[in-house]
Motif scaffolding. Structure first.
Motif, short mmCIF file in Angstrom:
data_model
loop_
_atom_site.label_atom_id
_atom_site.label_comp_id
_atom_site.label_asym_id
_atom_site.label_seq_id
_atom_site.Cartn_x
_atom_site.Cartn_y
_atom_site.Cartn_z
N GLY A 70 51.45 -56.60 4.24
CA GLY A 70 51.63 -56.00 2.55
C GLY A 70 50.07 -54.71 2.45
O GLY A 70 50.67 -54.28 1.50
N VAL A 71 49.86 -54.33 3.42
CA VAL A 71 48.61 -53.51 3.11
C VAL A 71 48.77 -52.27 4.53
O VAL A 71 49.49 -52.70 5.19
CB VAL A 71 47.24 -53.64 2.55
CG1 VAL A 71 47.24 -54.42 1.71
CG2 VAL A 71 47.00 -54.64 3.96
N LEU A 72 48.48 -50.95 4.10
CA LEU A 72 48.22 -49.58 4.79
C LEU A 72 46.84 -50.51 5.68
O LEU A 72 46.01 -50.61 4.78
CB LEU A 72 48.02 -48.60 4.05
CG LEU A 72 49.64 -48.12 2.86
CD1 LEU A 72 49.11 -46.99 2.31
CD2 LEU A 72 50.78 -48.22 4.36
N SER A 73 47.04 -50.50 7.10
CA SER A 73 45.68 -50.35 7.41
C SER A 73 44.41 -49.12 6.90
O SER A 73 45.37 -48.10 7.00
CB SER A 73 45.95 -50.55 8.81
OG SER A 73 46.23 -49.71 9.71
N GLU A 74 43.35 -49.67 7.40
CA GLU A 74 42.52 -48.76 7.89
C GLU A 74 43.06 -46.67 8.95
O GLU A 74 42.64 -45.96 8.15
CB GLU A 74 41.25 -48.86 7.81
CG GLU A 74 39.92 -47.78 7.28
CD GLU A 74 40.08 -47.29 6.05
OE1 GLU A 74 39.88 -45.85 6.14
OE2 GLU A 74 40.51 -48.56 5.03
#
Length: 310
Positions: free
Chosen positions: A53-57
């Motif tokens: 659900g998120v963009l990875s670093e």
């Protein structure tokens, strides 16, 4: 707001997608757009978004580095106006605002996030401006990494459109976990594609089917056996449905490492090309199209047409 095309001599469009980030640079001359630099880099900004659900670093850092390189290209070529936009990963990821803020603070680049409808409209505009087949209905499919847009209309007027969570990266991550792909994984993915395709608009006949995006151009490149990507040979190439059937068998029979040796297939797309090919092939089956015209012009072209009021 649309810009006055007479204000700029060189403009650029940056398309930030799930799998790739694209750069188009064009000259504005006599009310016309003349593209002269078109670049693609596979960044996988949307890698893992479906699961986490998120963009990875790591993905955000790859995105920042690529955008910095593109801005250097723009400066080197004397670009006066840059239009940057994002699609599916920036619509879905919970932390996309964080990425957009970092891009603006570190690079001074403002990125607009397109809605699904805007993305569909711009894909259709790019194709219709190029083909000018005003007497036929046009069915455009834009197979992306995270979503696929299906647009049907005539004379730059959209009749029906839909955006579905079908994508080469999305479905590879969701279904294709073995290398080579296992039969049960393949069947599960096919069934999901077929289920989602029941939602797409059915075309009026006769119609011309056109595919845009990196999956489509890669499939044409493989069919042509190109040792390097040559847009002039790929653009407006007619790809037959039975050719896609042969490619599906080819990708399913090989490991990812073996696929990387296939002429015309970028090694960076070797893992996701099977899912992308399946989406296009199943769509052609569903709407009854024996062939599809491959276009190298996509949303980044449509955005410049719209922004410059062409």
């Amino acid at each position: 707001m649309k810009s006055n095309p007479t204000l700029f001599k060189k403009v650029a469009s940056i398309d930030i997608g799930t799998n790739t980030i694209l750069l188009l640079i064009a000259e504005v001359e006599g009310g016309r757009l003349i593209p002269f630099f078109d670049k693609e880099k596979i960044v996988r900004l949307g890698e893992g978004v479906q699961k986490n659900g998120v963009l990875s670093e790591e993905a955000m850092e790859r995105g920042l580095q690529t955008l910095a390189q593109y801005l250097n290209e723009c400066r080197r070529m004397g670009v006066e106006k840059i239009f940057a936009f994002g699609t599916n990963p920036l619509r879905e990821a919970k932390n996309s605002k964080n990425f957009l803020k970092r891009v603006e603070e570190k690079l001074g680049l403002s990125v607009a996030v397109l809605s699904e409808e805007e993305e569909a409209q711009l894909s259709f505009l790019a194709v219709t401006r190029d083909l000018k087949e005003m007497d036929r209905f046009i069915y455009v499919i834009d197979v992306g990494g995270g979503s696929t847009e299906f647009i049907f209309g005539q004379s730059e007027q959209i009749d029906k459109w839909i955006s579905l969570p079908l994508g080469s990266v999305r479905f590879t991550e969701q279904f294709l976990h073995s290398d080579p792909v296992k039969a049960e994984e393949w069947r599960e993915m096919e069934e999901r594609i077929e289920d989602l395709l029941t939602k797409i608009p059915l075309p009026k006949i006769p119609f011309t089917m056109v595919a845009v995006g990196g999956t489509a151009t890669t499939l044409a490149s493989v069919e042509l056996g190109l040792k390097e990507f040559i847009p002039e040979k790929i653009h407006n190439f007619e790809l037959k449905r039975n050719a896609l059937e042969r490619q599906l068998f080819l990708y399913r029979s090989k490991t990812i490492h073996e696929r990387r040796k296939i002429p015309g297939l970028s090694p960076a797309r070797a893992d996701v090309i099977l899912a992308g090919c399946a989406i296009l092939h199943k769509t052609m089956e569903y709407i009854g199209s024996e062939s599809v015209i491959i276009s190298c012009h996509g949303v980044r072209y449509g955005l410049l047409f719209k922004k410059l009021n062409f």
